[in-house]
Design a protein around this motif. Structure first.
Motif, PDB file in Angstrom:
ATOM      1  N   ILE A 183      26.507  29.909  42.611  1.00 19.69           N
ATOM      2  CA  ILE A 183      26.803  29.728  41.192  1.00 19.69           C
ATOM      3  C   ILE A 183      26.825  31.078  40.482  1.00 19.69           C
ATOM      4  O   ILE A 183      27.696  31.352  39.643  1.00 19.69           O
ATOM      5  CB  ILE A 183      25.783  28.769  40.546  1.00 19.69           C
ATOM      6  N   LYS A 184      25.880  31.965  40.824  1.00 21.41           N
ATOM      7  CA  LYS A 184      25.882  33.301  40.236  1.00 21.41           C
ATOM      8  C   LYS A 184      27.144  34.064  40.623  1.00 21.41           C
ATOM      9  O   LYS A 184      27.738  34.773  39.793  1.00 21.41           O
ATOM     10  CB  LYS A 184      24.643  34.072  40.686  1.00 21.41           C
ATOM     11  N   ALA A 185      27.580  33.937  41.881  1.00 25.52           N
ATOM     12  CA  ALA A 185      28.783  34.638  42.330  1.00 25.52           C
ATOM     13  C   ALA A 185      30.009  34.144  41.576  1.00 25.52           C
ATOM     14  O   ALA A 185      30.874  34.934  41.176  1.00 25.52           O
ATOM     15  CB  ALA A 185      28.969  34.436  43.837  1.00 25.52           C
ATOM     16  N   VAL A 186      30.092  32.838  41.357  1.00 24.65           N
ATOM     17  CA  VAL A 186      31.223  32.271  40.616  1.00 24.65           C
ATOM     18  C   VAL A 186      31.235  32.791  39.182  1.00 24.65           C
ATOM     19  O   VAL A 186      32.269  33.234  38.668  1.00 24.65           O
ATOM     20  CB  VAL A 186      31.151  30.727  40.618  1.00 24.65           C
TER      21      VAL A 186
ATOM     22  N   LEU B 209      42.526  24.549  41.198  1.00 25.03           N
ATOM     23  CA  LEU B 209      43.020  25.891  40.898  1.00 25.03           C
ATOM     24  C   LEU B 209      42.724  26.887  42.008  1.00 25.03           C
ATOM     25  O   LEU B 209      43.305  27.967  42.034  1.00 25.03           O
ATOM     26  CB  LEU B 209      42.407  26.390  39.585  1.00 25.03           C
ATOM     27  N   GLY B 210      41.804  26.561  42.915  1.00 18.46           N
ATOM     28  CA  GLY B 210      41.473  27.469  44.005  1.00 18.46           C
ATOM     29  C   GLY B 210      39.981  27.521  44.248  1.00 18.46           C
ATOM     30  O   GLY B 210      39.227  26.682  43.749  1.00 18.46           O
ATOM     31  N   ALA B 211      39.545  28.506  45.009  1.00 20.12           N
ATOM     32  CA  ALA B 211      38.119  28.697  45.299  1.00 20.12           C
ATOM     33  C   ALA B 211      37.651  30.012  44.686  1.00 20.12           C
ATOM     34  O   ALA B 211      38.383  31.001  44.682  1.00 20.12           O
ATOM     35  CB  ALA B 211      37.878  28.709  46.803  1.00 20.12           C
ATOM     36  N   LEU B 212      36.425  30.003  44.163  1.00 17.46           N
ATOM     37  CA  LEU B 212      35.850  31.224  43.600  1.00 17.46           C
ATOM     38  C   LEU B 212      34.722  31.782  44.452  1.00 17.46           C
ATOM     39  O   LEU B 212      34.220  32.863  44.169  1.00 17.46           O
ATOM     40  CB  LEU B 212      35.340  30.970  42.176  1.00 17.46           C
ATOM     41  N   ASN B 213      34.330  31.041  45.471  1.00 15.84           N
ATOM     42  CA  ASN B 213      33.321  31.565  46.391  1.00 15.84           C
ATOM     43  C   ASN B 213      33.309  30.717  47.653  1.00 15.84           C
ATOM     44  O   ASN B 213      33.450  29.494  47.582  1.00 15.84           O
ATOM     45  CB  ASN B 213      31.928  31.557  45.758  1.00 15.84           C
ATOM     46  N   VAL B 214      33.162  31.372  48.785  1.00  8.67           N
ATOM     47  CA  VAL B 214      33.033  30.693  50.076  1.00  8.67           C
ATOM     48  C   VAL B 214      31.974  31.437  50.881  1.00  8.67           C
ATOM     49  O   VAL B 214      32.036  32.660  51.011  1.00  8.67           O
ATOM     50  CB  VAL B 214      34.361  30.667  50.858  1.00  8.67           C
ATOM     51  N   GLU B 215      30.993  30.695  51.370  1.00 14.79           N
ATOM     52  CA  GLU B 215      29.991  31.274  52.263  1.00 14.79           C
ATOM     53  C   GLU B 215      30.018  30.531  53.586  1.00 14.79           C
ATOM     54  O   GLU B 215      30.158  29.304  53.610  1.00 14.79           O
ATOM     55  CB  GLU B 215      28.582  31.177  51.654  1.00 14.79           C
TER      56      GLU B 215
ATOM     57  N   ASP C 261      20.467  31.022  32.042  1.00 14.37           N
ATOM     58  CA  ASP C 261      21.763  31.698  31.991  1.00 14.37           C
ATOM     59  C   ASP C 261      22.748  31.011  31.044  1.00 14.37           C
ATOM     60  O   ASP C 261      23.863  31.516  30.854  1.00 14.37           O
ATOM     61  CB  ASP C 261      22.389  31.772  33.387  1.00 14.37           C
ATOM     62  N   GLY C 262      22.380  29.844  30.516  1.00 15.94           N
ATOM     63  CA  GLY C 262      23.306  29.102  29.671  1.00 15.94           C
ATOM     64  C   GLY C 262      24.447  28.475  30.446  1.00 15.94           C
ATOM     65  O   GLY C 262      25.541  28.264  29.915  1.00 15.94           O
ATOM     66  N   THR C 263      24.205  28.175  31.720  1.00 16.59           N
ATOM     67  CA  THR C 263      25.223  27.591  32.593  1.00 16.59           C
ATOM     68  C   THR C 263      25.169  26.069  32.506  1.00 16.59           C
ATOM     69  O   THR C 263      24.108  25.474  32.683  1.00 16.59           O
ATOM     70  CB  THR C 263      24.999  28.034  34.049  1.00 16.59           C
ATOM     71  N   LEU C 264      26.309  25.438  32.264  1.00 16.38           N
ATOM     72  CA  LEU C 264      26.379  23.986  32.175  1.00 16.38           C
ATOM     73  C   LEU C 264      26.502  23.384  33.572  1.00 16.38           C
ATOM     74  O   LEU C 264      27.180  23.939  34.444  1.00 16.38           O
ATOM     75  CB  LEU C 264      27.576  23.560  31.324  1.00 16.38           C
TER      76      LEU C 264
ATOM     77  N   HIS D  78      30.156  26.667  52.826  1.00 14.94           N
ATOM     78  CA  HIS D  78      29.849  26.225  51.456  1.00 14.94           C
ATOM     79  C   HIS D  78      30.923  26.795  50.536  1.00 14.94           C
ATOM     80  O   HIS D  78      31.102  28.011  50.459  1.00 14.94           O
ATOM     81  CB  HIS D  78      28.470  26.723  51.029  1.00 14.94           C
ATOM     82  N   ALA D  79      31.662  25.908  49.873  1.00 14.31           N
ATOM     83  CA  ALA D  79      32.770  26.329  49.017  1.00 14.31           C
ATOM     84  C   ALA D  79      32.496  25.966  47.567  1.00 14.31           C
ATOM     85  O   ALA D  79      31.864  24.945  47.273  1.00 14.31           O
ATOM     86  CB  ALA D  79      34.072  25.681  49.479  1.00 14.31           C
ATOM     87  N   SER D  80      32.968  26.813  46.674  1.00 15.74           N
ATOM     88  CA  SER D  80      32.905  26.574  45.232  1.00 15.74           C
ATOM     89  C   SER D  80      34.349  26.457  44.745  1.00 15.74           C
ATOM     90  O   SER D  80      35.040  27.462  44.570  1.00 15.74           O
ATOM     91  CB  SER D  80      32.182  27.715  44.524  1.00 15.74           C
ATOM     92  N   LEU D  81      34.789  25.219  44.557  1.00 13.41           N
ATOM     93  CA  LEU D  81      36.175  24.924  44.218  1.00 13.41           C
ATOM     94  C   LEU D  81      36.338  24.763  42.717  1.00 13.41           C
ATOM     95  O   LEU D  81      35.502  24.153  42.059  1.00 13.41           O
ATOM     96  CB  LEU D  81      36.632  23.649  44.920  1.00 13.41           C
ATOM     97  N   VAL D  82      37.430  25.285  42.196  1.00  9.92           N
ATOM     98  CA  VAL D  82      37.712  25.214  40.765  1.00  9.92           C
ATOM     99  C   VAL D  82      38.726  24.109  40.514  1.00  9.92           C
ATOM    100  O   VAL D  82      39.797  24.090  41.132  1.00  9.92           O
ATOM    101  CB  VAL D  82      38.246  26.557  40.237  1.00  9.92           C
TER     102      VAL D  82
END
Length: 301
Positions: free
Chosen positions: A118-121, A78-84, A153-156, A64-68
């Motif tokens: 999402i919290k990790a990012v 721009l890269g990845a901010l989290n990978v599980e 959390d005010g996350t969009l 599971h990747a969180s790509l920016v």
């Protein structure tokens, strides 16, 4: 150097410098930034140790990747901010099936990764970009508890809807469902797009979600509205009794004979008051579809 067999070498330690550099690049952005979340299955042939079952019957692991992605029309990655990464344990056929309440309360259920990632990012974005940070995910992220977390959390975010949820009854007391809420409304704008050819791969259930189709032009209509979603019956009682979110419907009003009509339903806390805002939400989700698979393949490679 026995690099991969060395117990001191861990994937997350290797990725930490990349996370820091990605966060630094994000901090330099002046416009919006999209965080695109997705899971992919990596299958392997033959008998290998420490792998688990996948949805198509093969063995492998899940990533599971969180790509920016830059939020302008370039959609530059721009890269990845989290990978599980994890291995799915084999199911014990003798174990009793969980009921809906047990599944919801299961602390090990895979769906919790969406909120966790999402919290990790957000934690790694120490220096916030000047523009908005918007999280984008597919239907698997349709979860009331996750919506509550993001709103608090005010996350969009902009997700695709999976479940035909109940809505808070209208003033006349009639019960309503989420997929019916916008059906019957006229589109506030239209757009003609080129629909790519799709060949179904994977298990039979994939054909239900993503049926095969030929390439064609499709004229799509768009409309939006605000809904109030009550807390599901099996949800934890500490969650909000209801939350208000925006829906965007995308549909093909006049498909060609034999073609399955296109219909998307997106849920978001972004504004949808104007045609421009509605189309912006749609384009944000469309760019997830265009970017994620190729970028994930590059990340894995």
């Amino acid at each position: 150097y026995d690099f991969f067999g060395n117990p001191k070498v861990e994937a997350q330690k290797i990725l930490q410098p990349h996370y820091r550099e990605t966060a630094h690049r994000c901090a330099q952005e002046t416009g919006d930034t999209l965080i695109i979340h997705d899971t992919t299955e990596l299958g392997f042939a033959g008998d290998r140790e420490e792998l688990g079952p996948l949805s198509d019957g093969r063995q492998g692991f899940l990533l599971h990747a969180s790509l920016v992605v830059r939020g302008d029309r370039t959609r530059h990655v721009l890269g990845a901010l989290n990978v599980e990464m994890w291995v799915r344990p084999p199911r014990d056929p003798a174990a009793p099936r969980q009921n809906s309440r047990e599944r919801y309360a299961d602390p090990d259920k895979e769906s919790l990764r969406w909120g966790r990632c999402i919290k990790a990012v957000n934690k790694r974005l120490v220096e916030r970009p000047a523009g908005r940070v918007i999280h984008v995910a597919d239907r698997e992220a349709d979860d009331f508890a996750l919506f509550c977390q993001l709103v608090a959390d005010g996350t969009l975010f902009a997700f695709r809807v999976k479940y035909d949820r109940n809505l808070t009854p209208s003033d006349d007391g009639l019960a309503r469902k989420i997929f019916e809420f916008l059906r019957g409304r006229e589109g506030v704008c239209q757009r003609t797009v080129r629909v790519s050819r799709r060949v179904t791969k994977g298990p039979p259930r994939s054909a239900k979600v993503h049926p095969p189709r030929e390439e064609r032009d499709a004229t799509l209509s768009f409309c939006a509205g605000t809904v109030e979603i009550p807390r599901p019956r099996d949800a934890f009682k500490h969650l909000a009794e209801s939350i208000k979110l925006n829906l965007v419907r995308v549909w093909e009003a006049n498909p060609a004979p034999g073609d399955d009509p296109i219909e998307w339903l997106l849920i978001t806390n972004l504004p949808v008051d104007t045609s421009e805002q509605i189309l912006e939400v749609v384009d944000i989700y469309r760019d997830r579809e265009r970017n994620v698979q190729g970028t994930l393949a590059s990340l894995v490679a």
